[in-house]
Scaffold this active site. Structure first.
Site: not given
Length: 369
Positions: A19, A78, A96, A101, A135, A231, A279, A318, A321
């Site tokens: 991408r 990314k 991220h 994380q 995305f 949920t 996710s 993944i 994706l």
């Protein structure tokens, strides 16, 4: 007159990441608006280098962003390769590192170390708090495709085999045709079409997953749509174990009880045989699908979940994706991002950019905590 904004599109370095944050179409529009656009050569990108040259961009060497003049804004998708040198440019990318994380401080601290700035694409939001570009739709679409493909593979192959590697498709039609063929082979062997439970069905990602399920011929009554209403009572949910395929499309913004646990999985009565965690909050301590620990890849799309009863269970996690459909995904994302990019000359006052800068400053302060 203010100097033109100079955007430097870096080549992506993640394996199989085809991408692009900018496309030839959006590059032309930026050039027409007075921007300067430098594009790194890339053998991976779904668009040929020449397509960018043809619209007037300047082609530069792969990886040259590192030593590019500091008045260039570096744009990519990314995260950067794991290095430690300080970052001195303004960067627009998915980093991220704002949701605790693993290793987030190492990633984020490189920016203040070099007096650089991060505008995280995940947190570019309009005045209503909605992301300006995401995305999600293509992530859900591609995730559902791999999920259905995995299920069909399970019906036609022994448990000792996992779905082999998948690679990018030139367009959506080819992907849909391939999944239809796989489903037909499973049905021919006596299987009924699968039931698919999508959590986060009302969002972009969930819409993409449902769109794929429909296009490959899964009947409406087999597509179970859940969102916050279903949920809110809190998991784990027996209904997930009763579906054939579970696709998690939620955006994790706060800790929630897990959707599924081993008590539900380790039963002979379980039907569930495929989990797709679109996710992919793999390293998040509050991951609501806590039955796997690694992010899978296109080379190895699934890993088996260690269960003690019931059918074989495979999980796909993944984290890129949409790369399965890189051309459509890039065009949709870049077109959605364009109005915000066109505001970059006013980034000191344009709300979408000032909010992103304030968020960066806030998280930088957390590094020392």
């Amino acid at each position: 007159m203010t100097a033109p904004v100079k955007l430097h599109l870096r080549a992506e370095t993640k394996p199989l990441e085809h991408r692009s944050a900018l496309t030839p179409t959006t590059t032309r529009k930026l050039l027409d608006a007075g921007f300067e656009v430098f594009v790194e050569k890339s053998p991976l990108r779904i668009f040929d280098d020449q397509e960018f040259v043809d619209v007037g961009a300047t082609l530069v060497e792969e990886g040259s962003w590192v030593s590019a003049p500091e008045d260039r804004m570096i744009i990519g998708l990314k995260e950067l390769p794991e290095e430690s040198f300080p970052l001195s440019h303004e960067h627009i990318q998915f980093a991220h590192c704002y949701k605790d994380q693993g290793g987030w401080k190492d990633v984020l601290s490189r920016f203040p170390a070099g007096n650089g700035t991060l505008y995280d694409l995940e947190f570019l939001e309009d005045d209503n708090g909605r992301r300006v570009a995401a995305f999600g739709f293509h992530a859900g679409f591609a995730g559902a495709a791999i999920g259905v493909e995995t299920w069909a593979f399970q019906q036609t192959h022994p448990d000792s085999e996992n779905l082999p590697g998948v690679s990018a498709y030139p367009n959506e039609t080819e992907l849909v045709d391939k999944i239809k063929k796989d489903l037909a082979a499973a049905v021919e062997k006596g299987s009924k079409l699968p039931t698919v439970l999508v959590i986060g069905a009302l969002g972009r990602c969930g819409s993409g997953a449902i769109d794929l399920a429909r296009k490959v011929g899964i009947p409406e009554e087999n597509i179970i749509r859940w969102d916050m209403n279903e949920t809110k009572k809190g998991g784990p949910f027996q209904e997930i174990a009763d579906a054939d395929i579970f696709i998690n499309c939620i955006y994790l913004s706060q800790p929630i009880p897990p959707f599924i646990n081993y008590d539900l999985l380790n039963k002979e009565t379980r039907k569930l045989s495929v989990i797709v965690d679109v996710s992919a909050d793999t390293t998040n301590p509050h991951n609501p699908v806590p039955v796997y620990t690694i992010a899978t890849t296109f080379d190895h799309p699934t890993v088996p979940v260690e269960t003690t009863a019931g059918p074989k269970l495979s999980v796909c996690s993944i984290d890129h994706l949409p790369s399965l459909l890189p051309r459509e995904a890039s065009e949709a994302f870049s077109e959605a991002l364009l109005p915000s990019l066109l505001q970059l000359p006013q980034r000191d006052t344009a709300p979408v950019w000032t909010r992103a800068k304030a968020l960066f400053d806030k998280h930088v302060l957390r590094i020392g905590e």
